[in-house]
Design an enzyme around this catalytic site. Structure first.
Site, PDB file in Angstrom:
ATOM      1  N   GLU A 131      -8.482 -17.447  32.270  1.00  0.00           N
ATOM      2  CA  GLU A 131      -7.241 -17.926  32.892  1.00  0.00           C
ATOM      3  C   GLU A 131      -7.124 -17.451  34.344  1.00  0.00           C
ATOM      4  O   GLU A 131      -6.497 -18.102  35.170  1.00  0.00           O
ATOM      5  CB  GLU A 131      -6.024 -17.455  32.076  1.00  0.00           C
ATOM      6  CG  GLU A 131      -4.794 -18.315  32.295  1.00  0.00           C
ATOM      7  CD  GLU A 131      -3.683 -18.075  31.279  1.00  0.00           C
ATOM      8  OE1 GLU A 131      -3.064 -19.055  30.840  1.00  0.00           O
ATOM      9  OE2 GLU A 131      -3.422 -16.911  30.927  1.00  0.00           O
ATOM     10  N   HIS A 157     -25.916 -14.607  12.794  1.00  0.00           N
ATOM     11  CA  HIS A 157     -26.355 -15.550  11.774  1.00  0.00           C
ATOM     12  C   HIS A 157     -25.794 -16.944  12.032  1.00  0.00           C
ATOM     13  O   HIS A 157     -25.775 -17.787  11.139  1.00  0.00           O
ATOM     14  CB  HIS A 157     -25.959 -15.030  10.387  1.00  0.00           C
ATOM     15  CG  HIS A 157     -26.621 -13.729  10.075  1.00  0.00           C
ATOM     16  ND1 HIS A 157     -27.704 -13.633   9.221  1.00  0.00           N
ATOM     17  CD2 HIS A 157     -26.401 -12.481  10.559  1.00  0.00           C
ATOM     18  CE1 HIS A 157     -28.094 -12.364   9.175  1.00  0.00           C
ATOM     19  NE2 HIS A 157     -27.322 -11.649   9.971  1.00  0.00           N
ATOM     20  N   LYS A 205       1.609 -28.939  29.321  1.00  0.00           N
ATOM     21  CA  LYS A 205       3.038 -28.744  29.017  1.00  0.00           C
ATOM     22  C   LYS A 205       3.842 -29.950  29.492  1.00  0.00           C
ATOM     23  O   LYS A 205       4.702 -30.447  28.768  1.00  0.00           O
ATOM     24  CB  LYS A 205       3.563 -27.495  29.736  1.00  0.00           C
ATOM     25  CG  LYS A 205       3.101 -26.193  29.147  1.00  0.00           C
ATOM     26  CD  LYS A 205       3.895 -25.063  29.786  1.00  0.00           C
ATOM     27  CE  LYS A 205       3.242 -23.735  29.541  1.00  0.00           C
ATOM     28  NZ  LYS A 205       3.823 -22.665  30.348  1.00  0.00           N
TER      29      LYS A 205
HETATM   30  O1  PA5 Z   1      -1.091 -14.773  31.324  1.00  0.00           O
HETATM   31  C1  PA5 Z   1      -0.155 -15.529  31.373  1.00  0.00           C
HETATM   32  O2  PA5 Z   1       0.643 -15.503  32.334  1.00  0.00           O
HETATM   33  C2  PA5 Z   1       0.128 -16.530  30.267  1.00  0.00           C
HETATM   34  O3  PA5 Z   1      -0.846 -16.487  29.299  1.00  0.00           O
HETATM   35  C3  PA5 Z   1       1.475 -16.232  29.629  1.00  0.00           C
HETATM   36  O4  PA5 Z   1       1.467 -14.922  29.136  1.00  0.00           O
HETATM   37  C4  PA5 Z   1       1.782 -17.203  28.492  1.00  0.00           C
HETATM   38  O5  PA5 Z   1       1.706 -18.506  28.962  1.00  0.00           O
HETATM   39  C5  PA5 Z   1       3.161 -16.944  27.905  1.00  0.00           C
HETATM   40  O6  PA5 Z   1       4.133 -17.037  28.880  1.00  0.00           O
HETATM   41  P1  PA5 Z   1       5.568 -16.414  28.686  1.00  0.00           P
HETATM   42  O7  PA5 Z   1       5.444 -14.949  28.563  1.00  0.00           O
HETATM   43  O8  PA5 Z   1       6.323 -16.823  29.911  1.00  0.00           O
HETATM   44  O9  PA5 Z   1       6.161 -17.023  27.438  1.00  0.00           O
END
Ligand code: PA5
Length: 429
Positions: free
Chosen positions: A281, A302, A417
């Site tokens: 990410e 495996h 989203k």
């Molecule tokens: O690393 C990140 O910013 C994302 O993975 C968020 O943690 C995830 O999308 C969840 O977001 P939020 O904490 O706003 O619900």
């Protein structure tokens, strides 16, 4: 240093000349320290372990201990960075079949009706509380599950439901903060300058860990030790930056496409999930970056092991190996020896697992021509885990900046989203 970073199984041609990158790495390090790079307003995690108030840690421990006394189950409701760190840590430190009196389960990370109903049904039999975690306070998976959990809490406990909720969210913004203020839930703040995947050191990770009976001060201590050990812009002496640079070099110069992150204990699979989120990410932007995938060995030897050994040469491996497991078992002599295993009598499982590790390293590197980076920890405890996380977060920031991408945003996540909201008929989409 608590972590040994090894390049013995990388191959000479795959090891960059660190001297050539001295200036580049030093200038990125300076940029990180001076908070002048891309996404610099999300560097709060750098100093958080040092600046976190003892009174906050004490309050978390106090509340978590009350929960441990009163309830038998905590549902951690969150997705992505809002739960991967706590799940990884609790699995790594307590094991997968913990007999601790407080069970920790997870919701808010899926929209699958089968999974959600299974958990809700299970909660009928449990005396449960909820820790809802969302920085934005508006994440659909988390909000939908939290609504369902509240319904269940109200149905089972009436007005006491409020006392069974702890929230972790932004200090001022978002629907969850509004709800906290209206309902008076116990709440902790996820600082605005720390993104989800860097938040395991904040109440996001700390409250679930404390509820699981884990020593959060030791965890923060490990983070601080790593902060000190890797606060050094010299590529020649900073193994954290060496790891980042080697990944970068293997990808950009040697054209590897995948980093396969491997562990030798199922209880560390959650750390792999956390690691994948951190790097994928943070770096997967602008058509760039390694794909980070993972295996749990020896299980996956495996299955995916065949591909690693003889398949398409798109990947290198990073192995996280813990020298001394928390438990061990010795194989006994059997007088009949029908299974032919007496050659292992008196040997421990950790010894056998270690030979599998060494045998695999040799097979993949020497016969399979797959470069391997080794990361070795002496043992897994709260301090070492905190240390390891900080090592990876710092390496990730360096690695993303080497690629010239912003390590702290995730614009690509918004695309699904928007489509989903449009399909669901949400106003404004
Ligand atoms: O690393 C990140 O910013 C994302 O993975 C968020 O943690 C995830 O999308 C969840 O977001 P939020 O904490 O706003 O619900």
């Amino acid at each position: 240093m608590k972590i040994e970073v090894g390049f013995d199984y990388l191959g000479e041609k795959n090891l960059p000349n660190f001297n050539r990158y001295k200036r580049k790495v030093a200038s990125i390090d300076k940029m990180i320290k001076e908070r002048s790079g891309l996404g610099n307003d999300y560097l709060g995690w750098l100093d958080y372990p040092l600046s976190v108030e003892t009174s906050l840690l004490d309050d978390i421990v106090l509340t978590a201990n009350e929960y441990r006394k009163k309830y038998d189950t905590l549902v951690v409701c969150g997705i992505g960075g809002s739960y991967l760190g706590s799940k990884a840590s609790i699995d790594a430190l307590r094991g997968l079949k913990s007999s601790d009196s407080m069970e920790i389960i997870y919701l808010g990370n899926s929209l699958d009706p089968n999974y959600v109903s299974e958990i809700l049904d299970y909660l009928n039999k449990r005396n449960f509380a909820v820790c809802v975690i969302s920085k934005s306070g508006t994440t659909t998976e988390t909000s939908v599950s939290f609504r369902l959990l509240k319904e269940k809490l109200k149905e089972k406990y009436g007005d006491d439901y409020r006392n069974r909720i702890v929230a972790v969210t932004d200090e001022t913004n978002g629907a969850l903060r509004k709800e906290v203020n209206n309902e008076g839930y116990k709440a902790y703040v996820l600082p605005g300058d720390i993104g989800g995947r860097y938040s395991v050191m904040t109440p996001v990770g700390l409250f679930p860990l404390a509820a699981a009976g884990i020593d959060i001060k030791a965890f923060i201590k490990g983070m601080n030790e790593a902060r000190g050990d890797f606060d050094n812009g010299d590529i020649l002496t900073n193994p954290c930056y060496q790891y980042a640079l080697v990944r970068y070099y293997l990808h950009t110069r040697k054209k590897y496409k995948v980093e396969m992150f491997n562990v030798y204990e199922p209880r560390l699979s959650g750390v792999s999930e956390w690691f994948k989120q951190l790097f994928d990410e943070s770096e997967g932007k602008d058509g760039k970056a390694l794909l980070v995938s993972s295996c749990t060995f020896t299980t996956d030897l495996h299955s995916l092991g065949q591909f690693i050994q003889e398949g398409n040469k798109i990947l290198f491996e990073t192995i996280l190996y813990v020298k001394h497991p928390n438990n061990d078992i010795v194989i006994k002599e059997d007088k009949d020896n029908l299974d032919g295993l007496n050659y292992l009598s008196g040997k421990s499982l950790s010894f056998i697992n270690q030979k599998a590790y060494l045998g695999t390293l040799k097979a993949h590197y020497e016969n399979g021509n797959v470069p391997n980076i080794t990361l070795t920890l002496d043992k897994m405890d709260a301090t070492n885990l905190g240390y390891l996380y900080y090592f990876f977060m710092k390496a990730c920031a360096m690695s993303a900046y080497l690629l010239n991408v912003n390590p702290f945003n995730q614009p690509g996540v918004e695309v699904y989203k928007k489509n989903m909201f449009h399909l669901l008929g949400k106003e404004g989409y």
